[in-house]
Design an enzyme around this catalytic site. Sequence first.
Site, mmCIF file in Angstrom:
data_model
loop_
_atom_site.group_PDB
_atom_site.id
_atom_site.type_symbol
_atom_site.label_atom_id
_atom_site.label_comp_id
_atom_site.label_asym_id
_atom_site.label_seq_id
_atom_site.Cartn_x
_atom_site.Cartn_y
_atom_site.Cartn_z
ATOM 1 N N ILE A 31 27.775 -7.053 42.832
ATOM 2 C CA ILE A 31 27.543 -5.839 42.047
ATOM 3 C C ILE A 31 26.957 -6.191 40.682
ATOM 4 O O ILE A 31 26.049 -5.511 40.186
ATOM 5 C CB ILE A 31 28.850 -5.040 41.899
ATOM 6 C CG1 ILE A 31 29.311 -4.529 43.272
ATOM 7 C CG2 ILE A 31 28.663 -3.869 40.939
ATOM 8 C CD1 ILE A 31 30.676 -3.874 43.253
ATOM 9 N N ASP A 39 34.764 3.886 34.749
ATOM 10 C CA ASP A 39 34.913 4.534 36.054
ATOM 11 C C ASP A 39 36.358 4.416 36.525
ATOM 12 O O ASP A 39 36.781 5.148 37.409
ATOM 13 C CB ASP A 39 33.976 3.884 37.076
ATOM 14 C CG ASP A 39 34.080 4.535 38.448
ATOM 15 O OD1 ASP A 39 33.991 5.775 38.514
ATOM 16 O OD2 ASP A 39 34.245 3.807 39.445
ATOM 17 N N HIS A 66 36.664 7.481 38.922
ATOM 18 C CA HIS A 66 36.548 6.463 39.980
ATOM 19 C C HIS A 66 35.575 6.927 41.068
ATOM 20 O O HIS A 66 35.931 7.049 42.242
ATOM 21 C CB HIS A 66 37.925 6.167 40.591
ATOM 22 C CG HIS A 66 37.996 4.796 41.221
ATOM 23 N ND1 HIS A 66 39.169 4.100 41.352
ATOM 24 C CD2 HIS A 66 37.033 4.010 41.787
ATOM 25 C CE1 HIS A 66 38.936 2.939 41.945
ATOM 26 N NE2 HIS A 66 37.649 2.866 42.224
ATOM 27 N N SER A 115 31.384 4.641 44.007
ATOM 28 C CA SER A 115 30.852 4.608 45.372
ATOM 29 C C SER A 115 30.601 6.008 45.933
ATOM 30 O O SER A 115 30.272 6.146 47.118
ATOM 31 C CB SER A 115 31.818 3.858 46.298
ATOM 32 O OG SER A 115 33.038 4.574 46.451
#
Length: 348
Positions: free
Chosen positions: A167, A284, A309, A312
């Site tokens: 990432i 996040d 959060h 994704s």
Amino acid sequence: MKVVVCRNLGEDAVGILKAKKELDLVVWPGPDDKAADRRWLLENVEGAVGVIVMLTDKVDDELLDAAGPSLRVVSTMSVGYEHVDLKAVGRRGLKLGYTPDVLTEAVADLCIMLALMASRVNNGVSIVQAGTWRDYSWKPFGFCGPQLSTTSPSQTRTAGFLGFGRIAQATLRRLVPFGITHVLYSGNPGSPPDSERDAALQTQHNLRELRKVDLKELARESDVLFVLAPGGPSTYHVVNEEFLREMKETAVLVNASRGTLVDSEALAEALGRERPRPFGAGLDVVEGEPNVGAEHPLVKEPRCVIVPHVASATFETRTAMATRAAYNLVGALFDEPMPSSVDLSSFQ
């Protein structure tokens, strides 16, 4: 072959499971926005050969004992598996699937978004939402923040990474067009730097420098710092008061890994100083989530941007995670390849 699924995985993933006629699916019947009830899970997992869980489902001796000796695989729809007792799973000889890689690009996208938000729009957004914009007259340096991009060929800009895995490297690719000139990273102190990889990345991205440093230098030199290391005891509060005091007044901190890596109280205090270090933060994840209410010190801090959060949370990524979880389970049960499994050999 009974399989328990702790959430609605969507048509694509469910289709993969239903294609195996031998499977008897037992799916959490509750609403999609509510985690599977623990009592429901314990009652229904008995006799199952496999279970698909989420980050919210604790996989421990209680759950595994309730399933019994028939259980062969646990598949989690997540890249992290802190909710899974690896020793308990390993000593039973079970297989454990997870979903790395597929969320890399989405998380990297969000990292850039948070860096820009924390540097440019943090307190401005709150003013608009509060309806008080009209109370602020324009001034030459009103609502100003540090610029992520360089403004001239002679200027330097350093990106720091606490953790330099997939990432982080995807985030770096997105930063290059902003004019990032130097990259520093810190990782496991016991692991030597990957000199060959680092040299290749430096050449590929035309960087003046890319090297591994200690935490103090990482904090001191980074203009924008991305926290992208795994959670766990070894990284607990690695970003603490001492770390934050080393950061530049113009630096921006982004955390898109685990909330436990950043000491929330220390960060709130640092942002609230008359001369804050860092300038702002984009998060996040927050320690203790989702129990983060309006009175939380970071929620009240205007220099901090928090999203719930969602790194994704794209349709493409969540679908890929769900299908990966399904393929992991099917692979374990039908002697087919598991796309992503955790090595539990040390616990067996």
